[in-house]
Design an enzyme around this catalytic site. Structure first.
Site, PDB file in Angstrom:
ATOM      1  N   MET A   1      -5.298  -7.181   8.501  1.00 31.97           N
ATOM      2  CA  MET A   1      -4.822  -6.231   9.519  1.00 31.97           C
ATOM      3  C   MET A   1      -5.848  -4.972   9.455  1.00 31.97           C
ATOM      4  SD  MET A   1      -1.040  -6.843   9.018  1.00 31.97           S
ATOM      5  CE  MET A   1      -0.909  -6.444   7.460  1.00 31.97           C
TER       6      MET A   1
ATOM      7  N   ARG B   1      -3.344   3.157   8.433  1.00 34.35           N
ATOM      8  CA  ARG B   1      -3.594   1.996   7.633  1.00 34.35           C
ATOM      9  C   ARG B   1      -2.322   1.173   7.752  1.00 34.35           C
ATOM     10  NH1 ARG B   1      -4.794   4.394   1.790  1.00 34.35           N
ATOM     11  NH2 ARG B   1      -6.184   2.410   1.606  1.00 34.35           N
TER      12      ARG B   1
ATOM     13  N   CYS C   1      11.332 -36.871 -12.050  1.00 32.79           N
ATOM     14  CA  CYS C   1      10.146 -37.513 -12.038  1.00 32.79           C
ATOM     15  C   CYS C   1       9.173 -37.786 -10.971  1.00 32.79           C
ATOM     16  CB  CYS C   1      10.102 -38.744 -13.060  1.00 32.79           C
ATOM     17  SG  CYS C   1      11.052 -39.952 -12.244  1.00 32.79           S
TER      18      CYS C   1
ATOM     19  N   SER D   1      16.993 -40.002 -14.469  1.00 34.77           N
ATOM     20  CA  SER D   1      15.774 -39.348 -13.826  1.00 34.77           C
ATOM     21  C   SER D   1      15.798 -39.451 -12.317  1.00 34.77           C
ATOM     22  CB  SER D   1      14.671 -40.057 -14.547  1.00 34.77           C
ATOM     23  OG  SER D   1      13.428 -39.788 -14.097  1.00 34.77           O
TER      24      SER D   1
ATOM     25  N   TYR E   1      14.611 -31.945 -18.540  1.00 33.88           N
ATOM     26  CA  TYR E   1      13.158 -31.844 -18.579  1.00 33.88           C
ATOM     27  C   TYR E   1      12.711 -32.145 -17.057  1.00 33.88           C
ATOM     28  CZ  TYR E   1      13.185 -37.105 -18.193  1.00 33.88           C
ATOM     29  OH  TYR E   1      13.550 -38.218 -17.788  1.00 33.88           O
TER      30      TYR E   1
ATOM     31  N   LYS F   1       0.768  -1.138  -0.005  1.00 31.09           N
ATOM     32  CA  LYS F   1       0.096   0.022  -0.063  1.00 31.09           C
ATOM     33  C   LYS F   1       0.712   1.283  -0.039  1.00 31.09           C
ATOM     34  CE  LYS F   1      -3.686  -0.707   2.534  1.00 31.09           C
ATOM     35  NZ  LYS F   1      -4.371  -0.923   3.679  1.00 31.09           N
TER      36      LYS F   1
ATOM     37  N   GLY G   1      -7.941  -7.612   4.313  1.00 28.07           N
ATOM     38  CA  GLY G   1      -8.591  -7.750   5.561  1.00 28.07           C
ATOM     39  C   GLY G   1      -8.027  -8.294   6.730  1.00 28.07           C
TER      40      GLY G   1
ATOM     41  N   ARG H   1      -3.654  -1.796  -6.574  1.00 26.96           N
ATOM     42  CA  ARG H   1      -2.699  -2.793  -6.304  1.00 26.96           C
ATOM     43  C   ARG H   1      -3.043  -3.682  -7.704  1.00 26.96           C
ATOM     44  NH1 ARG H   1      -5.508  -5.042  -0.753  1.00 26.96           N
ATOM     45  NH2 ARG H   1      -7.551  -4.980  -1.875  1.00 26.96           N
TER      46      ARG H   1
ATOM     47  N   HIS I   1     -15.366 -10.423   1.484  1.00 31.55           N
ATOM     48  CA  HIS I   1     -14.572 -11.333   1.928  1.00 31.55           C
ATOM     49  C   HIS I   1     -14.303 -12.597   1.426  1.00 31.55           C
ATOM     50  CE1 HIS I   1     -12.344 -14.113   4.907  1.00 31.55           C
ATOM     51  NE2 HIS I   1     -11.577 -12.791   4.965  1.00 31.55           N
TER      52      HIS I   1
HETATM   53  P1  ADP Z   1      -7.736  -2.620   3.896  1.00 37.87           P
HETATM   54  O1  ADP Z   1      -6.073  -2.815   3.733  1.00 37.87           O
HETATM   55  O2  ADP Z   1      -8.540  -3.354   4.770  1.00 37.87           O
HETATM   56  O3  ADP Z   1      -8.324  -2.324   2.471  1.00 37.87           O
HETATM   57  P2  ADP Z   1      -7.352   0.282   4.044  1.00 37.87           P
HETATM   58  O4  ADP Z   1      -6.136   0.812   4.706  1.00 37.87           O
HETATM   59  O5  ADP Z   1      -7.129   0.202   2.610  1.00 37.87           O
HETATM   60  O6  ADP Z   1      -7.690  -1.043   4.638  1.00 37.87           O
HETATM   61  O7  ADP Z   1      -8.590   1.229   4.404  1.00 37.87           O
HETATM   62  C1  ADP Z   1     -10.013   0.692   4.425  1.00 37.87           C
HETATM   63  C2  ADP Z   1     -10.750   1.604   3.911  1.00 37.87           C
HETATM   64  O8  ADP Z   1     -10.479   3.002   4.454  1.00 37.87           O
HETATM   65  C3  ADP Z   1     -10.669   1.627   2.403  1.00 37.87           C
HETATM   66  O9  ADP Z   1     -11.883   1.583   2.044  1.00 37.87           O
HETATM   67  C4  ADP Z   1      -9.876   2.966   2.073  1.00 37.87           C
HETATM   68  O10 ADP Z   1     -10.307   3.440   0.882  1.00 37.87           O
HETATM   69  C5  ADP Z   1     -10.419   3.756   3.266  1.00 37.87           C
HETATM   70  N1  ADP Z   1      -9.251   4.802   3.668  1.00 37.87           N
HETATM   71  C6  ADP Z   1      -8.311   4.623   3.994  1.00 37.87           C
HETATM   72  N2  ADP Z   1      -7.561   5.692   4.242  1.00 37.87           N
HETATM   73  C7  ADP Z   1      -8.400   6.764   3.912  1.00 37.87           C
HETATM   74  C8  ADP Z   1      -8.183   8.298   3.841  1.00 37.87           C
HETATM   75  N3  ADP Z   1      -7.116   8.780   4.048  1.00 37.87           N
HETATM   76  N4  ADP Z   1      -9.329   8.997   3.304  1.00 37.87           N
HETATM   77  C9  ADP Z   1     -10.514   8.158   3.068  1.00 37.87           C
HETATM   78  N5  ADP Z   1     -10.672   7.017   3.086  1.00 37.87           N
HETATM   79  C10 ADP Z   1      -9.772   6.120   3.522  1.00 37.87           C
HETATM   80 MG    MG Z   2      -7.697  -1.398   1.140  1.00 36.43          MG
HETATM   81 MG    MG Z   3      -9.281  -3.357   6.959  1.00 30.71          MG
END
Ligand code: ADP
Ligand code: MG
Ligand code: MG
Length: 873
Positions: A106, A95, A833, A766, A853, A25, A104, A339, A458
């Site tokens: 962390m 974040r 093999c 082999s 191979y 990220k 999802g 990503r 999820h």
């Molecule tokens: P995850 O890895 O669980 O997706 P994120 O860090 O991407 O967690 O954040 C979760 C949600 O919060 C995402 O939908 C993201 O777009 C939103 N979000 C994160 N940072 C900001 C920010 N600075 N302003 C607005 N929305 C945010």
């Molecule tokens: Mg995210």
């Molecule tokens: Mg999250």
């Protein structure tokens, strides 16, 4: 030392190559900032801080605090706002983000920096009290949950109660008064659960949140996820602190997620969901039903245009399909994350072919990074036969979240799924929705069915990543955990009942439906042609039946690397002759029995050679200990005695004599052929007569006879002579000859050690890495299950060495034997093999050693082809 990396305002200190340090990220936020995309500014604390934190009693390395304060100061300057200001506060999100994406797993905290005073400031400044209190209640909820470990449900319950009191259904219908009330009630929940007041100091909030993210790295669910996905060797998670942008300021605001192409089938279209007047996780949380991204075009045409433009830019920049989070604040678009998007196998191949067509990426690039070996594996997944299903058998329709058919018994919770799977049962995990706590059960299940949640829920995301069939959001059914059943109003299905799901169509069927083989489309063939153009290591298959050989050939196998002959002795008539041979007292009796086996073997080889016409076929001579062919049930023994017209007692004595203490280390492999040369003679004759027979029909046959379990060159020489002797006879009788090779398996450590000596005699090696692993470790393959699992849990072994080649130990033997062998014989053909021939990391290892191979089971052939091409790039 540098621990904090800033981004924003059109530049950044990091870039996309720095994932190990900044997490996916953080690295991508930096990258996007540098290429001028609209990213809210912020900074990233590197994963090294996390590592230090988790190893040093939750302390930070020297200097981080100062760099953090600098980061905040820089951010304040860019935003023209002050963190902690009570009139016009700068709010941030905290974040998590590791080098490998862990959807999802962390935690994230939004709207950090608010307190009882600044919430009023925010309200005044934006002239939007509702918005300010909406942010505050979200913040208390997320902070309480992520940092203090309060169950999110506790806040949800309070929210639901208030909505019930007010008689409204949606959060957005709550007015200012109610939201203020909600904030008070949330604070009460917080106080009751923690015994503390909700912290008012933004700086304290920030530190707590950062530490909570670091701590979440070692949470149980994060650990489980990493284990299942074999994520190892990372420092920890980075933490991103980023200025908030608001999708919840009103009707001209929105938040959403989108893929630049359809992740289910690869279609080149914007694909995703959004919610108006919402924030962050609302889209994936399933509280309100998100809307299709197409509708954004009508609602906010300008922002939609911009979004399309951004997605194109991102695809071009990353040369890959992107998974994007965005927020629209009063008509202004911000990108919050990008990503490489997870996708199904079908989608991966289509996207790769399309992107090459569009000139976005080279063929090489597409082979290297757009399709993973596992994607091809998914393409080979079975499907439900469409015509076999009538509409009224379908008990529910949901979203086609992840393709493939799955059939299994219904279970309603993850522990049960794991338990049943452990007993060898096929199960379908049925949940209202899944959460990260369910990953163990999801992994154990054949397929997943949920009654709630969208295409980005999820369950859907995780299932697609694993190529596991999934039907999500099937609201035709109502699940009742208490009664362990679900119903669509007419049909009720209980735990333990069989169901079938089709993740490509999103349908659920009661009962056990037959599944059928997949078929490949044009894109697959196009893509695999590129793979083969790049690849130079050959891929063969392990097959001992003509049908398997044919299938493998369709999958692209370039020959057979291992045709086991023992399975050929199990037909009804054959096993009789075989048993007769085994219990023979004298050579002449044995020869007599073998004569009756010869025609069967010869026909088998004719069929196999025919199926592989023009390609090499390595046939291994008889390998397992003889007693494996004898009956062990009383009844069978009696009838065999009758059949052979010998007294029961004699037969029983004979069987007892054949029993061995360590059959795997006993009378097997070339030891059989040496003690009973007539077995080798018969098999060689069958092979060569079959070859001659086809040659007379004008067909090209390339037989390679492989002597198993050789440990000394003398053993090999002995058997080689037997083969050559038979060959001369056969060719003379037939008045026709074929070229053949005689080589050996390297599967006993001693053979690897004296490989140069053996190579003087053998034309090919082999590596039988199953036995080689067994004997190098001294782990019985058939008994290792009892302790391997524990070894891996304890970290004594990283992987199961029978699945993933142990490069350090067994691999050293392979390397040494290859080098020694080639020194003695320059053109020695070397292959592998064992089971490992189809494992991508082992294929890479073999490529790097210069093997000619790899050979694997038919269904792994496409995977091995791709892995071999990728190893070269
Ligand atoms: P995850 O890895 O669980 O997706 P994120 O860090 O991407 O967690 O954040 C979760 C949600 O919060 C995402 O939908 C993201 O777009 C939103 N979000 C994160 N940072 C900001 C920010 N600075 N302003 C607005 N929305 C945010
Ligand atoms: Mg995210
Ligand atoms: Mg999250």
């Amino acid at each position: 030392k540098k621990y904090v990396y800033t981004f924003g305002g059109g530049s950044a200190e990091g870039d996309k190559s720095m994932k190990d340090l900044l997490g996916g990220k953080g690295a991508n936020l930096a990258e996007m900032s540098s290429i001028g995309l609209p990213i809210p500014p912020g900074f990233t604390l590197s994963a090294e801080v996390c590592k230090f934190y988790n190893e040093n009693d939750e302390a930070w390395p020297e200097g981080v605090e100062a760099q953090l304060q600098e980061g905040v100061a820089k951010l304040e300057k860019l935003m023209g706002l002050k963190f902690g200001d009570s009139e016009d506060p700068l709010l941030v999100s905290v974040r998590s983000g590791a080098a490998k994406s862990m959807p999802g797993m962390m935690d994230t905290v939004l709207n950090l920096g608010l307190n009882d005073r600044s919430v009023q400031g925010l309200a005044n400044k934006t002239d939007n009290t509702r918005f300010a209190f909406d942010c505050y209640r979200r913040f208390i909820d997320m902070f309480g949950n992520v940092v203090m470990g309060i169950d999110h449900e506790e806040f949800e319950e309070v929210l639901q109660k208030l909505k019930d009191e007010e008689g409204v259904e949606l959060d957005t219908e709550l007015g200012v008064k109610e939201l203020k009330e909600l904030v008070d009630r949330y604070k009460a929940v917080y106080r009751k659960s923690t015994g503390y007041m909700f912290p008012q100091d933004p700086n304290e909030q920030l530190h707590h949140a950062i530490n909570a993210v670091f701590g979440s790295w070692s949470s149980k669910r994060a650990k489980t996820y990493r284990k299942i996905n074999r994520i190892t060797g990372l420092l920890g998670t980075a933490v991103n602190v980023q200025a908030m942008v608001y999708g919840n300021m009103g009707e001209d605001c929105a938040t959403g997620v989108c893929f630049t192409r359809n992740p289910a089938d690869g279609t080149n279209e914007l694909y995703g969901e959004f919610l108006v007047n919402a924030q962050g996780e609302d889209v994936v949380a399933g509280i309100r039903t998100p809307r299709n991204i197409d509708e954004l075009k009508d609602d906010m045409p300008k922002s939609y245009e911009e979004l399309v433009e951004m997605t194109e830019k991102l695809e071009q920049h990353y040369q890959d399909m992107q998974d994007i989070e965005f927020t629209i604040q009063q008509g202004e678009l911000f990108i919050l994350q990008t990503r490489n998007g997870k996708r199904t196998g079908v989608a991966a191949v289509k996207i790769a072919v399309d992107m090459v067509d569009e000139g976005l990426i080279s063929q090489k690039g597409a082979v290297q990074k757009l399709v993973e070996p596992g994607h091809l594996d998914q393409l080979l997944h079975p499907q439900l036969n469409q015509s076999d299903i009538s509409e009224d058998e379908i008990i529910g329709k949901g979203l086609p979240a992840s393709p493939g058919a799955a059939v299994g018994k219904v279970v309603f919770n993850s522990d049960k799924a794991e338990e049943e799977h452990g007993k060898g049962e096929a199960v379908i995990l049925v949940r209202i929705e899944t959460s990260p706590e369910d990953v163990g059960g999801m992994s154990a299940a054949e397929g997943i069915l949920t009654s709630r949640g969208g295409m980005t829920s999820h369950a859907a995301v995780v299932a697609r990543g694993w190529g596991k069939p999934c039907v999500a959001g099937c609201d035709d059914i109502v699940i009742n955990y208490e009664s362990q059943s679900f119903t669509n109003g007419e049909v009720t299905v209980k735990a333990g009942d069989w169901i079938s799901i089709d993740g490509a169509r999103g349908i659920v069927i009661k009962g056990k439906k037959p599944v059928e083989e997949p078929s490949f489309g044009e894109n697959y063939h196009t893509f695999m042609n590129w793979v083969d153009e790049i690849r130079d290591m050959a891929v063969r298959t392990n097959a001992d039946a003509p049908e398997d050989a044919k299938r493998a050939r369709e999958f692209g196998a370039q020959g057979i690397g291992l045709a086991r002959t023992e399975h050929m002795f199990f037909g009804e008539e054959r096993i009789k002759a075989m048993r007769k041979m085994i219990i023979s007292e004298t050579e002449s009796e044995r020869r007599e029995a073998l004569v009756s086996l010869l025609p069967y073997q010869k026909q088998d080889f004719i069929d196999i050679f025919d199926a592989m016409e023009g390609l090499p076929v390595t046939v291994r001579l008889l390998d397992p200990p003889l007693h494996e062919f004898l009956p062990d049930e009383e009844e069978e023994i009696e009838s065999l005695a009758k059949e052979l017209k010998i007294p029961l007692r004699d037969l029983k004595r004979k069987i007892r004599l054949l029993k061995e203490f360590n059959p795997m280390l006993g009378h097997r492999g070339c030891r059989l052929g040496i003690t009973y040369p007539e077995i080798t003679e018969m098999q060689s004759r069958a092979i060569l007569e079959a070859a001659v027979h086809l040659k007379k029909q004008g067909k090209t046959v390339l037989p390679e006879i492989m002597i198993p379990l050789v440990g000394t060159s003398e053993e090999f020489i002995h058997q080689h002579e037997v083969v050559d002797h038979v060959a001369a006879e056969v060719f003379k009788e037939a008045g026709e000859s074929v070229e053949y090779k005689v080589g050996t398996m390297i599967e006993i450590p001693r053979a690897a050690i004296v490989a140069d000596k053996i190579a003087e005699e053998a034309e090919f090696f082999s590596f039988g890495t199953n036995d080689l692993t067994q004997m190098t470790y001294g782990y019985s393959r058939d008994d290792a299950g009892k302790f391997l699992e524990i070894y891996m849990q304890e970290g004594i072994l990283k992987d199961d060495p029978f699945q993933i080649l142990d490069e350090e130990g067994v691999g050293s033997l392979v390397k040494m034997a290859t080098e020694k062998g080639r020194k003695a014989r320059k053109d020695l053909k070397v292959g592998i093999c064992g089971e490992h021939g189809g494992d991508p990391s082992s294929v890479r290892f073999c490529y790097n050693l210069g093997l000619n191979y790899v050979s694997c089971s038919p269904y792994r052939v496409p995977v091995a082809r791709l892995a071999a091409a990728q190893a070269k790039l």
